[in-house]
Design an enzyme around this catalytic site. Structure first.
Site, short mmCIF file in Angstrom:
data_model
loop_
_atom_site.label_atom_id
_atom_site.label_comp_id
_atom_site.label_asym_id
_atom_site.label_seq_id
_atom_site.Cartn_x
_atom_site.Cartn_y
_atom_site.Cartn_z
CB CYS A 264 50.46 4.13 47.81
SG CYS A 264 51.19 5.54 48.62
CD GLU B 171 49.64 14.99 32.51
OE1 GLU B 171 48.98 14.42 33.37
OE2 GLU B 171 49.44 14.82 31.29
CE LYS C 232 46.81 6.08 33.43
NZ LYS C 232 46.87 7.08 32.35
CG HIS D 25 41.43 40.48 28.08
ND1 HIS D 25 41.10 41.81 28.05
CD2 HIS D 25 40.64 39.89 27.16
CE1 HIS D 25 40.14 42.02 27.17
NE2 HIS D 25 39.85 40.85 26.61
CG ASN E 85 46.56 3.55 48.12
OD1 ASN E 85 46.82 4.75 48.15
ND2 ASN E 85 45.92 2.97 47.13
N GLY E 86 46.69 5.69 50.88
CA GLY E 86 45.71 6.65 51.38
C GLY E 86 46.34 7.59 52.38
NE ARG F 174 48.11 2.18 42.26
CZ ARG F 174 46.79 2.09 42.37
NH1 ARG F 174 46.10 1.49 41.44
NH2 ARG F 174 46.16 2.59 43.41
CE LYS G 265 48.37 14.35 28.61
NZ LYS G 265 47.10 14.06 29.07
CD1 TRP H 249 53.34 9.65 43.66
CD2 TRP H 249 51.95 10.60 45.14
NE1 TRP H 249 53.01 10.91 43.20
CE2 TRP H 249 52.16 11.51 44.09
CE3 TRP H 249 51.11 10.99 46.19
CZ2 TRP H 249 51.57 12.77 44.04
CZ3 TRP H 249 50.53 12.25 46.15
CH2 TRP H 249 50.76 13.12 45.08
CD GLU I 286 44.47 16.16 27.68
OE1 GLU I 286 44.15 16.74 28.72
OE2 GLU I 286 45.03 15.05 27.67
#
Ligand code: G6P
Length: 610
Positions: free
Chosen positions: A2, A489, A605, A505, A99-100, A27, A486, A74, A482
């Site tokens: 948010c 995402e 973000k 395994h 926000n929160g 964000r 990527k 969000w 990483e």
């Protein structure tokens, strides 16, 4: 996550608020809204979807006002929808953005419903609007009503509130979520971060935890958690309004991948002198702390966590001290043992990630030698609350998928490794050799970026795939993690990373012609082991894509695609450089799939909620 933008001015604040929302789009959000007022009532407009949808609605149905608040949401409580979008209102008087997360909202909602308040949305935020309205029935003082309300809230929040009966005033409250006040001439603004307000000011006041601020055109009055009026320092931001522009690139992520040579150069600048690494990179008192450091705990989330995993290999190998790396959301809820002489390191590009920030706060009372934050946001909560800090100086990163923030974190951690290794007996000759490897990085990054075109072609082989496996060994296992992150995402392809030795395994059972396997293969001590692991994949019909050192041969055949790195790469440089083709691969696959590269669905973000 948010975003909040608000303002009090003589002019119409709608265009300023809308530009601020655009600048907060990075964000991550799913709906947007704005509420403004002048002398009459509050006008509110909300839309599901992008800020542009809200702009289109405003074009058809213009509103104006000199006091206003706006928001990108969000979703946490309640699905993304226009009714759940902020601002939320209580009666026609109160409008708020938040926000929160308010953890005790259900109890408050029951109490307010019993008192006759009607709820329009499923959000936790609406209870706050009604509660403020309820407290205003006892006294008309908005600051007092907000203070009484926040005292009843559990959770983390930044709130901006306006009251129809008090034009020209915004009340701001902060607990656990970032918010800044932007100071103009005869006008003042509030926002979730500095970037939102750069077109109108570079002068910012940062609130402390628990602060409540009354923001008016000509003054900002701040009260601390105890209700005392306090002064908070004002700082000039070094960012310029165009630092966050996309330029000629198609996406911010593409721009940020291509900026990595200069970003890493900035991380290293002034931190190396006469071929050796400077302790002062980590703060003025860093030398004394590093002298006492006998072990390291690194805490982070997401991509920053992967940077920590790389650092563990470096620190244990070169400094011979124990280093553990843990995800912040796990660390904060267990009781970690802190051996004497342990340094706590938080890594975060934003400096605001709720779990990492909470872990840092916990660490400050857990007997660590000191706390160090490696961060890209100088004014962030973590930098302000940590005893030592090192800025990565990557410049604004707008794409949700982190790229230059990661490689600059690695450059910072490489410097830290050298400073600690010196204390463990690294000779000056060896130090100079490692520093020289770092100094070569910007040039090598430029050369690695030349793989862009061939990776664009390669990306076509991934577009119709649903799964992918990334393999690495040793420090490259973290690079593989990483790379997998990527790809998932931004292209929404399910991707997993495995230490190549672990393949047999479990994951080998998944390998067939529909499961591309991507491997990173520098010419290091584990290369021969990796080659054997890759043969296990070939033997099961899996298609291999290997990013390899120019000297390495895999016996080219139909099932193996080898992409050669453009230069001979030394061990200390390898994690940074081998990350780059994986970033490019994810980027080009996402572009071909037509996803929203810079703002992938469901992601944010800056994750300021738990
Ligand atoms: C979010 C972002 C990631 C980032 C992670 C940790 O998930 O989308 O790119 O790696 O948060 O963020 P931090 O700001 O603490 O590095």
């Amino acid at each position: 996550m948010c975003g909040i933008v608000g303002g009090v001015a003589e002019r119409n604040v709608v265009p300023i608020l809308m530009e601020g929302l655009r600048r907060l789009e990075y964000r991550g959000y799913d709906s947007a809204g704005i509420a403004v007022m002048e002398d009459s009532g509050i006008d509110r407009l909300r839309r599901l979807g992008k800020v542009q949808e809200l702009q289109n609605a405003l074009d058809k149905q213009p509103i104006r006002g000199t006091t206003g608040i706006s928001h990108t949401r969000w979703a946490t409580h309640g699905a993304p929808s226009e009714l759940n979008a902020h601002p939320h209102m209580s009666h026609p008087e109160i409008a708020i953005v938040h926000n929160g997360i308010i953890e005790n909202y259900e109890t408050l909602r029951e109490e307010l419903s019993a008192a006759g308040y009607k709820f329009e949305s499923d959000t936790d935020t609406e209870v706050v609007a009604h509660r403020i309205h309820q407290h205003l029935q006892d006294s008309a003082d908005l600051v007092a009503a907000v203070r009484k309300t926040v005292a009843e809230l559990e959770g983390a929040y930044a709130l901006a509130v306006m009251n129809r009966n008090q034009p020209g005033k915004l009340v701001l409250a902060r607990a656990g979520c970032p918010v800044v006040v932007g100071l103009g001439i005869g006008e003042n603004f509030v926002a979730s971060d500095v970037a939102a307000l750069l077109p109108v000011t570079r002068s910012f006041m940062f609130l402390d935890e628990g602060d409540i601020a009354l923001v008016e055109r000509r003054q900002v009055t701040v009260f601390d958690a105890a209700g005392n009026q306090v002064e908070r320092p004002v700082k000039e931001s070094e960012l310029t309004a165009d630092a966050a522009e996309r330029g000629n690139y198609r996406h911010y992520m593409q721009k940020e991948i291509h900026e990595q040579a200069s970003a890493v150069a900035r991380t290293l600048a002034d931190r190396i002198e006469n071929g050796v690494a400077l302790d002062t990179a980590f703060g003025e008192n860093a030398a004394a702390v590093l002298d006492k450091t006998k072990g390291v705990h690194i805490i982070a989330c997401g991509t920053s966590y992967h940077a920590g995993l790389v650092a563990r290999y470096w620190i244990e190998q070169l400094c011979r001290i124990p280093c553990s790396v843990e995800i912040a959301s796990e660390y904060r809820y267990r009781s970690p043992v802190v051996p004497d002489g342990t340094l706590f390191i938080s890594i975060s590009q934003s400096g605001e990630t709720a779990d990492t920030l909470a872990a840092l706060r916990e660490a400050k009372v857990s007997g660590y030698v000191s706390t160090l934050t490696i961060c890209n946001a100088p004014e962030s909560s973590m930098v302000r609350e940590s005893e030592l800090a090192m800025m990565t100086n990557a410049g604004p990163e707008i794409g949700v998928a982190s790229t230059k923030a990661f490689t600059t974190q690695l450059a910072a951690l490489a410097l830290l490794t050298i400073c600690l290794a010196r204390r463990a007996g690294l000779e000056e000759r060896q130090e100079r050799a490692l520093v020289a490897q770092l100094a070569e990085l910007p040039g090598l990054i430029e050369q690695t970026l030349l793989m862009d075109k061939s990776i664009e072609v390669l990306a076509e082989k991934f577009v119709d795939k649903h799964h992918a496996l990334f393999l690495g060994r040793g420090v490259q296992n973290a690079v593989a993690m990483e790379g997998a992150l990527k790809l998932k995402e931004i292209s929404y392809i399910h991707a997993e990373a495995y230490a190549a030795g672990e393949l047999k395994h479990g994951p080998l059972a998944l390998v067939d012609e529909d499961m591309p396997v991507i491997a990173v293969a520098p010419d290091d001590q584990l290369l021969e082991k990796l080659k054997s692991n890759l043969q296990e994949v070939r033997a099961r019909g899996g298609e291999l894509f290997v990013f390899a050192d120019p000297r390495v041969h895999f016996g080219e055949n139909d099932g193996i695609h080898t992409m050669r790195m453009p230069a001979l790469i030394q061990d200390f440089q390898a994690p940074i450089l081998y990350t780059i083709p994986l970033q490019l691969l994810a980027y080009h696959v996402a572009v071909l799939k037509g996803t929203d590269v810079d703002q992938p669905r469901n992601l944010a973000k800056s994750v300021t909620v738990e």
